[in-house]
Enzyme design. Structure first.
Site, PDB file in Angstrom:
ATOM      1  N   PHE A   1      44.730  45.519  49.459  1.00 26.66           N
ATOM      2  CA  PHE A   1      44.524  44.051  48.556  1.00 26.66           C
ATOM      3  C   PHE A   1      44.604  45.013  47.417  1.00 26.66           C
ATOM      4  CE2 PHE A   1      43.923  41.483  46.703  1.00 26.66           C
ATOM      5  CZ  PHE A   1      44.804  40.001  46.538  1.00 26.66           C
TER       6      PHE A   1
ATOM      7  N   ASP B   1      41.801  51.941  43.361  1.00 26.63           N
ATOM      8  CA  ASP B   1      41.776  50.926  42.451  1.00 26.63           C
ATOM      9  C   ASP B   1      39.966  50.174  41.829  1.00 26.63           C
ATOM     10  OD1 ASP B   1      42.123  47.751  42.585  1.00 26.63           O
ATOM     11  OD2 ASP B   1      43.149  47.678  43.914  1.00 26.63           O
TER      12      ASP B   1
ATOM     13  N   LYS C   1      38.530  41.321  37.965  1.00 22.75           N
ATOM     14  CA  LYS C   1      36.983  40.927  38.123  1.00 22.75           C
ATOM     15  C   LYS C   1      35.837  40.547  37.163  1.00 22.75           C
ATOM     16  CE  LYS C   1      38.574  40.171  42.877  1.00 22.75           C
ATOM     17  NZ  LYS C   1      39.355  41.284  43.508  1.00 22.75           N
TER      18      LYS C   1
HETATM   19  C1  LIG Z   1      41.058  41.010  43.875  1.00 18.46           C
HETATM   20  C2  LIG Z   1      41.391  42.560  43.740  1.00 18.46           C
HETATM   21  C3  LIG Z   1      42.573  42.201  43.146  1.00 18.46           C
HETATM   22  C4  LIG Z   1      44.159  41.767  42.459  1.00 18.46           C
HETATM   23  O1  LIG Z   1      43.265  40.803  41.644  1.00 18.46           O
HETATM   24  P1  LIG Z   1      44.331  39.568  40.580  1.00 18.46           P
HETATM   25  O2  LIG Z   1      43.254  39.446  39.942  1.00 18.46           O
HETATM   26  O3  LIG Z   1      44.047  38.125  41.667  1.00 18.46           O
HETATM   27  O4  LIG Z   1      45.517  40.119  40.565  1.00 18.46           O
HETATM   28  C5  LIG Z   1      43.368  43.638  43.331  1.00 18.46           C
HETATM   29  N1  LIG Z   1      42.741  44.533  44.210  1.00 18.46           N
HETATM   30  C6  LIG Z   1      41.636  44.557  44.415  1.00 18.46           C
HETATM   31  C7  LIG Z   1      41.175  45.270  44.396  1.00 18.46           C
HETATM   32  C8  LIG Z   1      41.006  43.422  44.285  1.00 18.46           C
HETATM   33  O5  LIG Z   1      39.756  42.776  44.858  1.00 18.46           O
END
Ligand SMILES: *Cc1c(COP(=O)(O)O)cnc(C)c1O
Length: 390
Positions: free
Chosen positions: A129, A214, A243
Site C-alpha cells: 500500500f 516506504d 502519518k
Molecule cells: C497510509 C500509507 C500511505 C498513504 O498515506 P496517505 O497520507 O493516506 O496518503 C502510503 N504508504 C503507506 C505504507 C501507508 O501506510
C-alpha cells in the site's frame, strides 16, 4: 439523498469531541482507549502539551507563505531529519501518497538525468500500500484499489513480498527502483525479514537501482526505532514519510540521499501547502519529543511487554487470535473470525483498533502508553474474546 460527505469510507457510527493521551471521548460521552492512533498518526497521543503549545504559538504568528520563499521551519525540521537518518535532503508535502509520488518521480528523474531514459519502472511488492493517487494505486497494485480507475499508470511491476528470487528475476534494463514497505501495514502487518531487506539493498547496488523504503506507516518511532530501516543494518536511497510525522497535523516528507535527489532541481517538483509554517511547527514538536534521550527505547520496552501479553492472550484464545505479529507498536492480530466483527465488538467495549488485509486487526497504540493503558487494553481484549468465544 446522496450523502453530503462522499460515502468513500465504511465509518463506524461514533464521533469524538475530545482527546487526551491514549484516550478519546465520544460526542455521546463514552470514553475509548485509542489503539489505532488515527492509523498510526497520533503517535504521541492526543493533545500532547508540547505539540499543543507549539501549534498554538505558531498559529498566532504565521500560517502560510508558500514555497516561493524560504521557510525557516522546513530548514529546521530537515536538519533534524538529516541529522537522525541516512538522508541528505528532504522534500515536504502533505500526505503519505504525496511523499510516495515524490519518491516515484525522483527515481525516474534520477535515471533520466543519468542518460538512462528507458529506466522508468519500479518493482513493488504484492499486498503493498502506497496511497490512493493514480500513481500510488498503480504502485500498490491491488485490484480492490485499481478497479474502475483504468487506465492503470504504467511502470510498476509486482513480485511477492519477501521473495528475493522473484524480485531479482523481475529486474530488466527498464528497472529504475525497488519500492517496499519494511513492514507491510495495510497488507496485514507483515514484517520484511531484515535479511530480505538487506538483499534488496544488495540487488539495488548490483543493478544500479534506487532503493525506496516506504516508511509512511513504519516511520516516526512506530517500530521502536525512529525509522524501521534502522533494524536492518542497511539504508534506502529514498524514504517517503508521513502519518506520525505531524502527530495529527497533515504533513509528509520525502527523504533522500543527495545522489538520488540530484534531479529534483528548481521547478522539477512542488506543492503549494507542503511544509508550511504550521506543519513544520507540528513536525518539529513531534521530533523534539521523539528524540528526547530514552523516549524511543522506553516505547520499545513497553511494546515488548504488550507483545508478551498479547502472545499469552492468543494462547488462551487460539481460535480467535491465530497469530500475533509485528514490530514495536505496530502489531497485527490475525483473527479467526471476520476482523471487522472483532473490531466492532472491541469498539463496543471501548477499545479502538484498525483493520488490515489478511483478516488482521491492527493495534497501533500511541508510543506513550505505559502499564495502565496496556492493562486496560488487555482487560478489554480478554473480555471481548471471552464474549466472542461463547
Ligand atoms: C497510509 C500509507 C500511505 C498513504 O498515506 P496517505 O497520507 O493516506 O496518503 C502510503 N504508504 C503507506 C505504507 C501507508 O501506510
Amino acid at each position: 439523498m446522496f450523502p453530503m460527505v462522499m460515502p468513500t469510507y465504511a465509518r463506524a457510527d461514533v464521533a469524538f469531541e475530545r482527546g487526551e493521551g491514549a484516550y478519546l471521548w465520544s460526542t455521546d460521552g463514552r470514553r475509548f482507549l485509542d489503539f489505532g492512533s488515527g492509523v498510526a498518526v497520533t503517535s504521541l497521543g492526543h493533545c500532547h502539551p508540547h505539540l499543543v503549545r507549539a501549534l498554538q504559538e505558531q498559529a498566532g504568528k504565521l500560517w502560510h507563505t508558500s514555497n516561493l520563499y524560504r521557510v525557516p521551519g522546513q530548514e529546521k525540521v530537515a536538519a533534524t531529519l538529516v541529522a537522525n537518518t541516512f538522508a541528505d535532503t528532504v522534500f515536504f508535502c502533505n500526505s503519505g501518497a504525496e511523499a510516495n509520488e515524490c519518491a516515484i518521480k525522483m527515481a525516474r528523474k534520477y535515471h533520466y538525468d543519468s542518460g538512462d531514459t528507458d529506466k522508468t519502472d519500479i518493482i513493488c511488492a504484492t499486498g503493498a500500500f502506497h496511497g490512493r493517487t493514480l500513481g500510488t494505486i498503480a504502485a500498490g497494485g491491488q485490484e480492490k484499489h485499481l478497479k474502475g480507475f483504468a487506465p492503470v499508470m504504467p511502470g510498476f511491476d509486482h513480485v511477492p513480498f519477501g521473495n528475493l528470487n522473484a524480485l531479482r528475476a523481475a529486474i530488466t534494463p527498464q528497472t529504475a527502483a525497488i519500492l517496499v514497505e519494511p513492514v507491510q501495514g495495510e497488507g496485514g502487518i507483515i514484517p520484511g525479514d531484515p535479511d530480505y531487506l538487506q538483499r534488496l539493498r544488495a540487488a539495488a547496488d548490483e543493478f544500479g537501482l534506487l532503493l525506496i523504503f516506504d516508511e509512511v506507516q513504519t516511520g516516526m518511532g512506530r517500530t521502536g526505532k525512529l525509522f524501521a530501516y534502522e533494524w536492518t543494518g542497511v539504508t534506502p536511497d529514498i524514504m517517503p514519510v508521513a502519518k506520525g510525522l505531524g502527530g495529527g497535523f497533515p504533513v509528509g516528507a520525502c527523504l533522500a540521499t543527495a545522489k538520488a535527489a540530484k534531479g529534483l532541481s528548481a521547478g522539477a517538483h512542488g506543492s503549494t501547502f507542503g511544509g508550511n509554517p504550521l506543519a513544520m511547527a507540528a513536525a518539529g514538536a513531534v521530533l523534539d519529543v521523539m528524540l528526547e534521550p530514552g523516549f524511543l527505547e522506553e516505547a520499545a520496552h513497553w511494546a515488548e511487554i504488550l507483545h508478551g501479553k498479547l502472545d499469552d492472550l492468543a494462547g488462551r484464545f487460539p481460535r480467535i487470535i491465530q497469530e500475533v505479529r509485528g514490530v514495536g507498536m505496530m502489531i497485527g492480530l490475525k483473527a479467526g473470525i471476520p476482523n471487522t466483527e472483532l473490531q466492532a465488538k472491541l469498539l463496543a467495549n471501548g477499545l479502538l483498533t484498525i483493520g488490515a488485509g489478511d483478516n488482521v486487526v491492527r493495534l497501533l497504540p500511541p508510543l506513550i502508553i505505559r502499564e495502565a493503558e496496556i492493562e486496560e487494553a488487555l482487560d478489554i481484549l480478554t473480555r471481548t474474546l471471552s464474549e466472542v468465544s461463547k
